[in-house]
Design a protein around this motif. Sequence first.
Motif, PDB file in Angstrom:
ATOM      1  N   TYR A  45     -73.154 -11.710  -7.312  1.00  0.00           N
ATOM      2  CA  TYR A  45     -72.303 -10.540  -7.066  1.00  0.00           C
ATOM      3  C   TYR A  45     -72.999  -9.265  -7.511  1.00  0.00           C
ATOM      4  O   TYR A  45     -73.936  -9.294  -8.322  1.00  0.00           O
TER       5      TYR A  45
ATOM      6  N   VAL B  22     -71.793  -4.868  -7.944  1.00  0.00           N
ATOM      7  CA  VAL B  22     -70.793  -3.804  -7.784  1.00  0.00           C
ATOM      8  C   VAL B  22     -71.543  -2.484  -7.710  1.00  0.00           C
ATOM      9  O   VAL B  22     -72.498  -2.263  -8.480  1.00  0.00           O
TER      10      VAL B  22
ATOM     11  N   ARG C  82     -67.584  -1.020 -14.502  1.00  0.00           N
ATOM     12  CA  ARG C  82     -66.818  -0.923 -15.755  1.00  0.00           C
ATOM     13  C   ARG C  82     -65.326  -0.703 -15.498  1.00  0.00           C
ATOM     14  O   ARG C  82     -64.650  -0.064 -16.278  1.00  0.00           O
TER      15      ARG C  82
ATOM     16  N   GLY D 181     -63.642  -3.547 -14.124  1.00  0.00           N
ATOM     17  CA  GLY D 181     -63.160  -4.915 -13.942  1.00  0.00           C
ATOM     18  C   GLY D 181     -63.331  -5.451 -12.528  1.00  0.00           C
ATOM     19  O   GLY D 181     -62.792  -6.502 -12.191  1.00  0.00           O
TER      20      GLY D 181
ATOM     21  N   THR E 253     -65.222  -8.854 -12.500  1.00  0.00           N
ATOM     22  CA  THR E 253     -64.359  -9.888 -13.088  1.00  0.00           C
ATOM     23  C   THR E 253     -63.266 -10.295 -12.096  1.00  0.00           C
ATOM     24  O   THR E 253     -63.031 -11.490 -11.865  1.00  0.00           O
TER      25      THR E 253
ATOM     26  N   ASN F 216     -78.295  -9.210 -19.361  1.00  0.00           N
ATOM     27  CA  ASN F 216     -77.262  -8.696 -18.460  1.00  0.00           C
ATOM     28  C   ASN F 216     -75.863  -8.962 -19.019  1.00  0.00           C
ATOM     29  O   ASN F 216     -75.115  -9.809 -18.539  1.00  0.00           O
TER      30      ASN F 216
HETATM   31  C1  LIG Z   1     -73.018  -7.047 -13.449  1.00  0.00           C
HETATM   32  C2  LIG Z   1     -72.066  -6.191 -12.613  1.00  0.00           C
HETATM   33  C3  LIG Z   1     -71.725  -6.936 -11.343  1.00  0.00           C
HETATM   34  C4  LIG Z   1     -70.792  -5.952 -13.457  1.00  0.00           C
HETATM   35  O1  LIG Z   1     -69.849  -5.282 -12.609  1.00  0.00           O
HETATM   36  P1  LIG Z   1     -68.584  -4.514 -13.204  1.00  0.00           P
HETATM   37  O2  LIG Z   1     -67.573  -4.410 -12.129  1.00  0.00           O
HETATM   38  O3  LIG Z   1     -69.025  -3.274 -13.859  1.00  0.00           O
HETATM   39  O4  LIG Z   1     -68.088  -5.537 -14.317  1.00  0.00           O
HETATM   40  P2  LIG Z   1     -66.666  -5.511 -15.027  1.00  0.00           P
HETATM   41  O5  LIG Z   1     -66.108  -4.114 -14.974  1.00  0.00           O
HETATM   42  O6  LIG Z   1     -65.846  -6.638 -14.481  1.00  0.00           O
HETATM   43  O7  LIG Z   1     -67.086  -5.754 -16.516  1.00  0.00           O
HETATM   44  C5  LIG Z   1     -67.293  -7.023 -17.065  1.00  0.00           C
HETATM   45  C6  LIG Z   1     -67.523  -6.851 -18.544  1.00  0.00           C
HETATM   46  O8  LIG Z   1     -68.816  -6.278 -18.780  1.00  0.00           O
HETATM   47  C7  LIG Z   1     -68.677  -5.103 -19.546  1.00  0.00           C
HETATM   48  N1  LIG Z   1     -69.668  -4.183 -19.038  1.00  0.00           N
HETATM   49  C8  LIG Z   1     -69.668  -3.585 -17.839  1.00  0.00           C
HETATM   50  N2  LIG Z   1     -70.792  -2.841 -17.713  1.00  0.00           N
HETATM   51  C9  LIG Z   1     -71.482  -2.992 -18.860  1.00  0.00           C
HETATM   52  C10 LIG Z   1     -72.725  -2.495 -19.324  1.00  0.00           C
HETATM   53  N3  LIG Z   1     -73.470  -1.692 -18.570  1.00  0.00           N
HETATM   54  N4  LIG Z   1     -73.122  -2.868 -20.555  1.00  0.00           N
HETATM   55  C11 LIG Z   1     -72.378  -3.693 -21.314  1.00  0.00           C
HETATM   56  N5  LIG Z   1     -71.195  -4.206 -20.912  1.00  0.00           N
HETATM   57  C12 LIG Z   1     -70.755  -3.847 -19.700  1.00  0.00           C
HETATM   58  C13 LIG Z   1     -67.267  -4.628 -19.319  1.00  0.00           C
HETATM   59  O9  LIG Z   1     -66.825  -3.826 -20.395  1.00  0.00           O
HETATM   60  C14 LIG Z   1     -66.521  -5.940 -19.249  1.00  0.00           C
HETATM   61  O10 LIG Z   1     -66.372  -6.434 -20.565  1.00  0.00           O
HETATM   62  P3  LIG Z   1     -65.094  -7.267 -21.009  1.00  0.00           P
HETATM   63  O11 LIG Z   1     -65.140  -8.542 -20.198  1.00  0.00           O
HETATM   64  O12 LIG Z   1     -65.313  -7.494 -22.440  1.00  0.00           O
HETATM   65  O13 LIG Z   1     -63.915  -6.412 -20.676  1.00  0.00           O
HETATM   66  C15 LIG Z   1     -72.688  -4.813 -12.271  1.00  0.00           C
HETATM   67  O14 LIG Z   1     -73.148  -4.217 -13.442  1.00  0.00           O
HETATM   68  C16 LIG Z   1     -73.842  -4.940 -11.277  1.00  0.00           C
HETATM   69  O15 LIG Z   1     -73.635  -4.933 -10.070  1.00  0.00           O
HETATM   70  N6  LIG Z   1     -75.093  -5.060 -11.785  1.00  0.00           N
HETATM   71  C17 LIG Z   1     -76.266  -5.218 -10.941  1.00  0.00           C
HETATM   72  C18 LIG Z   1     -76.265  -6.548 -10.208  1.00  0.00           C
HETATM   73  C19 LIG Z   1     -76.105  -7.725 -11.150  1.00  0.00           C
HETATM   74  O16 LIG Z   1     -76.574  -7.721 -12.282  1.00  0.00           O
HETATM   75  N7  LIG Z   1     -75.419  -8.763 -10.642  1.00  0.00           N
HETATM   76  C20 LIG Z   1     -75.178  -9.982 -11.391  1.00  0.00           C
HETATM   77  C21 LIG Z   1     -76.389 -10.853 -11.341  1.00  0.00           C
HETATM   78  S1  LIG Z   1     -76.107 -12.317 -12.358  1.00  0.00           S
END
Ligand SMILES: CC(C)(COP(=O)(O)OP(=O)(O)OC[C@H]1O[C@@H](n2cnc3c(N)ncnc32)[C@H](O)[C@@H]1OP(=O)(O)O)[C@@H](O)C(=O)NCCC(=O)NCCS
Length: 181
Positions: free
Chosen positions: A86, A88, A94, A96, A99, A126
């Motif tokens: 996945y 985003v 940040r 959700g 999730t 990550n």
């Molecule tokens: C990883 C990714 C999908 C997370 O997406 P997101 O919608 O921001 O995630 P969520 O908002 O559901 O956050 C999930 C948790 O991570 C935390 N979080 C989000 N961004 C963060 C960051 N940059 N650093 C630390 N924690 C973070 C949130 O606070 C949340 O914590 P909680 O579960 O304790 O509430 C996004 O950062 C992304 O697309 N990254 C690049 C691609 C990638 O890494 N994909 C996954 C490969 S395994």
Amino acid sequence: MLRRFEDRDVGMVQELSTDPYVPLIGTLPPACDRAGALAYIARQRQRHVEGTGFSFAVGDAGSGQALGMIGLWLRDRALGRAQVGYAVMPRARRRGVATDALRALVPFAWTLPELHRLELHVEPWNSASASAATSAGFAVEGLLRGYLEIGGRRRDLMSYARIRDVPSGTEVPHPPSLGGA
Ligand SMILES: CC(C)(COP(=O)(O)OP(=O)(O)OC[C@H]1O[C@@H](n2cnc3c(N)ncnc32)[C@H](O)[C@@H]1OP(=O)(O)O)[C@@H](O)C(=O)NCCC(=O)NCCS
């Protein structure tokens, strides 16, 4: 919501392509133009047709506006396993979204009767992905050392999984030791 990719998702895809990591883990070219983004969208719509999996756009539950993508990859379907990936778009992070997308994908995956195990691989740095995985009921299993080449470098990946019929949070009571006996 999880929905079919549409050409109108082109802006989200172009924004995703500006992330330095996303192009390293999929087929999206870095900083791609409109044509590149439309080609990516067309490839996502083909995944189900060619039998390699389901690639969904993750849309805002109210407006349907695209915020990211999530894929259920079925290469190992006959073995009862599927992989999940996945991303985003940076502007929608940040909140959700990852999730919620994972929470929506899991019950969909269990509608495929062959599947018993959903796997997710996350690099140790990550923490956002790791948090999304555990919040969606995936249990950490251990470190897969030198598992995959990403961006020209062999990387360690943490293994997360959900097992059918095992209530989330009860699969692995304590994370296994990574150091061995
Ligand atoms: C990883 C990714 C999908 C997370 O997406 P997101 O919608 O921001 O995630 P969520 O908002 O559901 O956050 C999930 C948790 O991570 C935390 N979080 C989000 N961004 C963060 C960051 N940059 N650093 C630390 N924690 C973070 C949130 O606070 C949340 O914590 P909680 O579960 O304790 O509430 C996004 O950062 C992304 O697309 N990254 C690049 C691609 C990638 O890494 N994909 C996954 C490969 S395994």
